[in-house]
Write an enzyme that holds these catalytic residues in place. Sequence first.
Site, PDB file in Angstrom:
ATOM      1  N   LYS A  70     -43.481  -8.148   4.858  1.00 12.54           N
ATOM      2  CA  LYS A  70     -43.594  -6.715   5.193  1.00 12.54           C
ATOM      3  C   LYS A  70     -44.844  -6.062   4.593  1.00 12.54           C
ATOM      4  O   LYS A  70     -45.396  -5.140   5.192  1.00 12.54           O
ATOM      5  CB  LYS A  70     -42.336  -5.966   4.746  1.00 12.54           C
ATOM      6  CG  LYS A  70     -41.115  -6.297   5.602  1.00 12.54           C
ATOM      7  CD  LYS A  70     -39.904  -5.461   5.236  1.00 12.54           C
ATOM      8  CE  LYS A  70     -38.742  -5.797   6.164  1.00 12.54           C
ATOM      9  NZ  LYS A  70     -37.586  -4.919   5.953  1.00 12.54           N
ATOM     10  N   ALA A 135     -36.740  -0.982  -0.063  1.00 13.58           N
ATOM     11  CA  ALA A 135     -35.729  -0.431   0.839  1.00 13.58           C
ATOM     12  C   ALA A 135     -35.660   1.087   0.707  1.00 13.58           C
ATOM     13  O   ALA A 135     -35.523   1.802   1.699  1.00 13.58           O
ATOM     14  CB  ALA A 135     -34.368  -1.055   0.542  1.00 13.58           C
TER      15      ALA A 135
HETATM   16  P1  ATR Z   1     -37.522  -4.661  -2.616  1.00 15.14           P
HETATM   17  O1  ATR Z   1     -38.891  -4.073  -2.633  1.00 15.14           O
HETATM   18  O2  ATR Z   1     -37.365  -5.878  -1.776  1.00 15.14           O
HETATM   19  O3  ATR Z   1     -36.437  -3.637  -2.393  1.00 15.14           O
HETATM   20  P2  ATR Z   1     -37.598  -4.570  -5.401  1.00 15.14           P
HETATM   21  O4  ATR Z   1     -38.809  -3.728  -5.338  1.00 15.14           O
HETATM   22  O5  ATR Z   1     -37.524  -5.669  -6.381  1.00 15.14           O
HETATM   23  O6  ATR Z   1     -37.293  -5.246  -4.069  1.00 15.14           O
HETATM   24  O7  ATR Z   1     -36.360  -3.587  -5.588  1.00 15.14           O
HETATM   25  C1  ATR Z   1     -35.098  -4.007  -5.947  1.00 15.14           C
HETATM   26  C2  ATR Z   1     -34.306  -2.787  -6.410  1.00 15.14           C
HETATM   27  O8  ATR Z   1     -32.999  -3.206  -6.837  1.00 15.14           O
HETATM   28  C3  ATR Z   1     -34.921  -2.084  -7.612  1.00 15.14           C
HETATM   29  O9  ATR Z   1     -34.648  -0.711  -7.504  1.00 15.14           O
HETATM   30  C4  ATR Z   1     -34.173  -2.714  -8.792  1.00 15.14           C
HETATM   31  O10 ATR Z   1     -34.114  -1.915  -9.949  1.00 15.14           O
HETATM   32  P3  ATR Z   1     -35.359  -1.888 -10.985  1.00 15.14           P
HETATM   33  O11 ATR Z   1     -36.504  -1.277 -10.247  1.00 15.14           O
HETATM   34  O12 ATR Z   1     -34.909  -1.043 -12.088  1.00 15.14           O
HETATM   35  O13 ATR Z   1     -35.592  -3.334 -11.367  1.00 15.14           O
HETATM   36  C5  ATR Z   1     -32.796  -2.833  -8.187  1.00 15.14           C
HETATM   37  N1  ATR Z   1     -31.911  -3.814  -8.814  1.00 15.14           N
HETATM   38  C6  ATR Z   1     -31.934  -5.159  -8.680  1.00 15.14           C
HETATM   39  N2  ATR Z   1     -30.928  -5.738  -9.370  1.00 15.14           N
HETATM   40  C7  ATR Z   1     -30.227  -4.726  -9.942  1.00 15.14           C
HETATM   41  C8  ATR Z   1     -29.061  -4.663 -10.771  1.00 15.14           C
HETATM   42  N3  ATR Z   1     -28.399  -5.759 -11.153  1.00 15.14           N
HETATM   43  N4  ATR Z   1     -28.639  -3.427 -11.179  1.00 15.14           N
HETATM   44  C9  ATR Z   1     -29.297  -2.314 -10.806  1.00 15.14           C
HETATM   45  N5  ATR Z   1     -30.395  -2.311 -10.019  1.00 15.14           N
HETATM   46  C10 ATR Z   1     -30.858  -3.496  -9.590  1.00 15.14           C
END
Ligand code: ATR
Length: 278
Positions: A70, A135
Amino acid sequence: MMSDEYAVIGNPIGHTKSPLIHGLFAKETGQDMSYISIEGPVEPDGAFADTVRSFIAAGGRGMNVTAPFKLKAFALSDERSERAALAGAVNAMKFENGRIVAENFDGVGLVRDIEVNLHQPMAAKRVLILGAGGAVRGALLPFIAARPAELVVANRHVEKAEALVEQVAAGGSLTACGYAELAAMGQFDLVVNATSASLTGELPPVPASVFSARGAAYELAYGKGLTPFLRLAREAGVQGVADGVGMLVEQAAEAFAWWRGIRPQTRALIDRLTIPLE
Ligand code: ATR
């Protein structure tokens, strides 16, 4: 003459429902087109762009883009919509007059699923989004356009949510916070889990007090059953719980309408693709 060609590109791509969805849309609307899936090359640098350009050279008219391309599709595009620009990510491209025009329909598809299919209009409501990754970046402008009374973006790394909110500058109704602050913020009419936590069976540290029994809880992930997030919502008495199957079909319908100028029906297809939560 060959029919108009479309494709979805991703890696891996075996799991994609897009050829099925667009194939049925084409049949329903009587459009002469084909839609295939392409496993795009992750390496070397530039190989993704070459694959897209070969598809265009062979007569391709448009493409959907899924993980992990993307951002690369964004970089490759000549023109981007405002929502694609804010997302920094592209999920649909149109090839016309030698140019690559880019869009991101994930957010509009999500809003349409919530408001039209699930009958939860957001206007004047309190809405909470969990997460601040790709997202959420894709969803933010369509959510703001739905005019909720309040839109709160909560993230583990709060500075990421704050940066996003600053970038949009939508005024006081849009705010950022950490999970700890949610306990004092009362109930929300709609809580959307846009974190990637559910993909690994984890639960974002959201307090049960954010849920409202008369409200709704939405999980972006599709086909994961009752995730820890949806389970928590259920236990808090929320009747309206849903996963991302409707969003998947609605973003496809948006892309289809953009490409072909005709909007397909979505209800029957959503029902067909729905995997029961329990
Ligand atoms: P993408 O761009 O594909 O959405 P990303 O930028 O890694 O992937 O975003 C993942 C989201 O899920 C982030 O908001 C992440 O929180 P952080 O920015 O604080 O890392 C969140 N996330 C992933 N695992 C999580 C968990 N176990 N609990 C809470 N938030 C989580």
